[in-house]
Design a protein around this motif. Sequence first.
Motif, PDB file in Angstrom:
ATOM      1  N   ASN A 100      36.790  63.637  21.062  1.00 53.44           N
ATOM      2  CA  ASN A 100      37.998  62.874  21.357  1.00 53.44           C
ATOM      3  C   ASN A 100      38.173  62.843  22.869  1.00 53.44           C
ATOM      4  OD1 ASN A 100      38.918  65.842  20.587  1.00 53.44           O
ATOM      5  ND2 ASN A 100      40.404  65.076  22.075  1.00 53.44           N
ATOM      6  N   GLU A 101      38.910  61.848  23.356  1.00 53.00           N
ATOM      7  CA  GLU A 101      39.117  61.766  24.798  1.00 53.00           C
ATOM      8  C   GLU A 101      39.861  63.012  25.272  1.00 53.00           C
ATOM      9  OE1 GLU A 101      40.772  58.721  28.262  1.00 53.00           O
ATOM     10  OE2 GLU A 101      41.018  58.218  26.144  1.00 53.00           O
ATOM     11  N   ALA A 102      39.376  63.621  26.331  1.00 54.64           N
ATOM     12  CA  ALA A 102      39.940  64.881  26.813  1.00 54.64           C
ATOM     13  C   ALA A 102      41.334  64.673  27.404  1.00 54.64           C
ATOM     14  CB  ALA A 102      39.025  65.498  27.857  1.00 54.64           C
ATOM     15  N   LYS A 103      42.228  65.602  27.091  1.00 52.97           N
ATOM     16  CA  LYS A 103      43.577  65.550  27.651  1.00 52.97           C
ATOM     17  C   LYS A 103      43.551  65.908  29.131  1.00 52.97           C
ATOM     18  CE  LYS A 103      48.283  67.247  26.901  1.00 52.97           C
ATOM     19  NZ  LYS A 103      49.144  68.164  26.115  1.00 52.97           N
ATOM     20  N   LYS A 104      42.729  66.867  29.516  1.00 54.41           N
ATOM     21  CA  LYS A 104      42.559  67.258  30.909  1.00 54.41           C
ATOM     22  C   LYS A 104      41.225  66.723  31.415  1.00 54.41           C
ATOM     23  CE  LYS A 104      46.325  69.806  31.180  1.00 54.41           C
ATOM     24  NZ  LYS A 104      47.450  69.437  32.085  1.00 54.41           N
ATOM     25  N   ASN A 105      41.189  66.398  32.699  1.00 57.72           N
ATOM     26  CA  ASN A 105      39.996  65.787  33.262  1.00 57.72           C
ATOM     27  C   ASN A 105      39.463  66.628  34.426  1.00 57.72           C
ATOM     28  OD1 ASN A 105      38.272  63.953  34.884  1.00 57.72           O
ATOM     29  ND2 ASN A 105      38.953  62.420  33.416  1.00 57.72           N
ATOM     30  N   PRO A 106      38.195  67.050  34.386  1.00 55.85           N
ATOM     31  CA  PRO A 106      37.649  67.909  35.443  1.00 55.85           C
ATOM     32  C   PRO A 106      37.574  67.231  36.805  1.00 55.85           C
ATOM     33  CG  PRO A 106      35.907  67.167  33.986  1.00 55.85           C
ATOM     34  CD  PRO A 106      37.194  66.771  33.338  1.00 55.85           C
ATOM     35  N   TYR A 107      37.662  65.904  36.834  1.00 55.96           N
ATOM     36  CA  TYR A 107      37.650  65.175  38.101  1.00 55.96           C
ATOM     37  C   TYR A 107      39.049  65.063  38.713  1.00 55.96           C
ATOM     38  CZ  TYR A 107      32.948  63.570  36.840  1.00 55.96           C
ATOM     39  OH  TYR A 107      31.613  63.518  36.502  1.00 55.96           O
ATOM     40  N   PHE A 108      40.069  65.432  37.896  1.00 54.38           N
ATOM     41  CA  PHE A 108      41.434  65.207  38.371  1.00 54.38           C
ATOM     42  C   PHE A 108      42.354  66.423  38.273  1.00 54.38           C
ATOM     43  CE2 PHE A 108      45.801  63.626  37.317  1.00 54.38           C
ATOM     44  CZ  PHE A 108      46.144  63.248  38.608  1.00 54.38           C
ATOM     45  N   TYR A 140      30.587  60.190  18.501  1.00 53.73           N
ATOM     46  CA  TYR A 140      31.491  59.387  17.686  1.00 53.73           C
ATOM     47  C   TYR A 140      32.907  59.787  18.077  1.00 53.73           C
ATOM     48  CZ  TYR A 140      34.350  57.922  13.750  1.00 53.73           C
ATOM     49  OH  TYR A 140      35.350  57.371  12.987  1.00 53.73           O
ATOM     50  N   GLU A 141      33.670  58.835  18.611  1.00 54.18           N
ATOM     51  CA  GLU A 141      35.004  59.156  19.121  1.00 54.18           C
ATOM     52  C   GLU A 141      36.068  59.086  18.023  1.00 54.18           C
ATOM     53  OE1 GLU A 141      38.095  57.960  22.751  1.00 54.18           O
ATOM     54  OE2 GLU A 141      36.169  56.911  22.560  1.00 54.18           O
ATOM     55  N   MET A 142      36.877  60.131  17.961  1.00 60.23           N
ATOM     56  CA  MET A 142      38.000  60.208  17.025  1.00 60.23           C
ATOM     57  C   MET A 142      39.296  60.336  17.805  1.00 60.23           C
ATOM     58  SD  MET A 142      36.242  62.896  14.321  1.00 60.23           S
ATOM     59  CE  MET A 142      37.764  63.250  13.455  1.00 60.23           C
ATOM     60  N   PRO A 143      40.419  59.921  17.227  1.00 61.47           N
ATOM     61  CA  PRO A 143      41.710  60.099  17.916  1.00 61.47           C
ATOM     62  C   PRO A 143      42.106  61.571  17.952  1.00 61.47           C
ATOM     63  CG  PRO A 143      42.054  59.220  15.711  1.00 61.47           C
ATOM     64  CD  PRO A 143      40.571  59.222  15.943  1.00 61.47           C
ATOM     65  N   ARG A 144      42.960  61.925  18.907  1.00 57.59           N
ATOM     66  CA  ARG A 144      43.359  63.328  19.069  1.00 57.59           C
ATOM     67  C   ARG A 144      44.075  63.876  17.848  1.00 57.59           C
ATOM     68  NH1 ARG A 144      46.997  64.315  23.626  1.00 57.59           N
ATOM     69  NH2 ARG A 144      46.712  66.481  23.029  1.00 57.59           N
ATOM     70  N   ASP A 145      44.824  63.010  17.135  1.00 61.02           N
ATOM     71  CA  ASP A 145      45.590  63.517  15.989  1.00 61.02           C
ATOM     72  C   ASP A 145      44.702  63.833  14.782  1.00 61.02           C
ATOM     73  OD1 ASP A 145      44.991  60.956  15.141  1.00 61.02           O
ATOM     74  OD2 ASP A 145      47.053  60.354  14.764  1.00 61.02           O
ATOM     75  N   ARG A 146      43.394  63.548  14.874  1.00 57.92           N
ATOM     76  CA  ARG A 146      42.455  63.955  13.830  1.00 57.92           C
ATOM     77  C   ARG A 146      41.402  64.920  14.386  1.00 57.92           C
ATOM     78  NH1 ARG A 146      42.139  58.381  12.472  1.00 57.92           N
ATOM     79  NH2 ARG A 146      39.859  58.309  12.654  1.00 57.92           N
ATOM     80  N   SER A 147      41.679  65.463  15.579  1.00 57.62           N
ATOM     81  CA  SER A 147      40.664  66.245  16.273  1.00 57.62           C
ATOM     82  C   SER A 147      41.058  67.688  16.544  1.00 57.62           C
ATOM     83  CB  SER A 147      40.324  65.558  17.614  1.00 57.62           C
ATOM     84  OG  SER A 147      39.748  64.295  17.404  1.00 57.62           O
TER      85      SER A 147
END
Length: 229
Positions: A137-145, A203-210
């Motif tokens: 899933n798309e990360a909530k925190k980003n190592p670049y930011f 395979y990307e899943m939404p955070r609410d299923r991750s």
Amino acid sequence: MNILCLICARKGSKGIKNKNITKIKNKNLINITIDQAKKSKIFNDIVVSTDSRKIQQVAISKNVLSWFLRPKTISNDKASKLLALKHGLIESEKKLKKKFDIICDLDVTSPLRKIDDILKAFNKFKKKKYNILFSVNEAKKNPYFNMVEVTKKKVSLVKKLNKNIVSRQQAPKVYEMNASIYFWKRNYLLKNKSLFGRNIGIYEMPRDRSIDIDDHLDLKIVKHLLKDN
């Protein structure tokens, strides 16, 4: 094509005692994953790998295969799950007297996946002919930011670019492995020691299923989400 679903569920858990057989909505956590595997209807065989007689009996009561107990050496906190998967595959081929082409690992502690997630991940894995595909899933925190590390008393971003990143939207997109779905080609699983390498897919899943249940807070969130559903 022979496809094996391996469900790994050891008895040891420091965060939540007997986590894999914790009940959610009157159903053992492992039973949720077993039911998802069955309902996907893509697996020739479903095998539970465990070091626990109690978990083994739960699996057998659900009419899935579980005849061996996983050795202690690959069942402790420090053991790689990759070793458990290789062991489970070898035991399954020996017992069932056939070779599997594809192995799927469905993690018991990620019960929010949908049947459709399993099917879409499998179809992408086949279509792209990946060696491995795993869910993210798309990360909530980003190592670049907004993720930092401390080295030699110096605080700095985990990852740096030549340009200055002033918002999360400007940073490269990164993902969290959500420990939900993994598909492997047989030979790649047996020969390699890492998830990472050539020809790997996500395979990307939404955070609410991750949500991967690691502690009591995760468990409360999962119970709440399943109740809403």
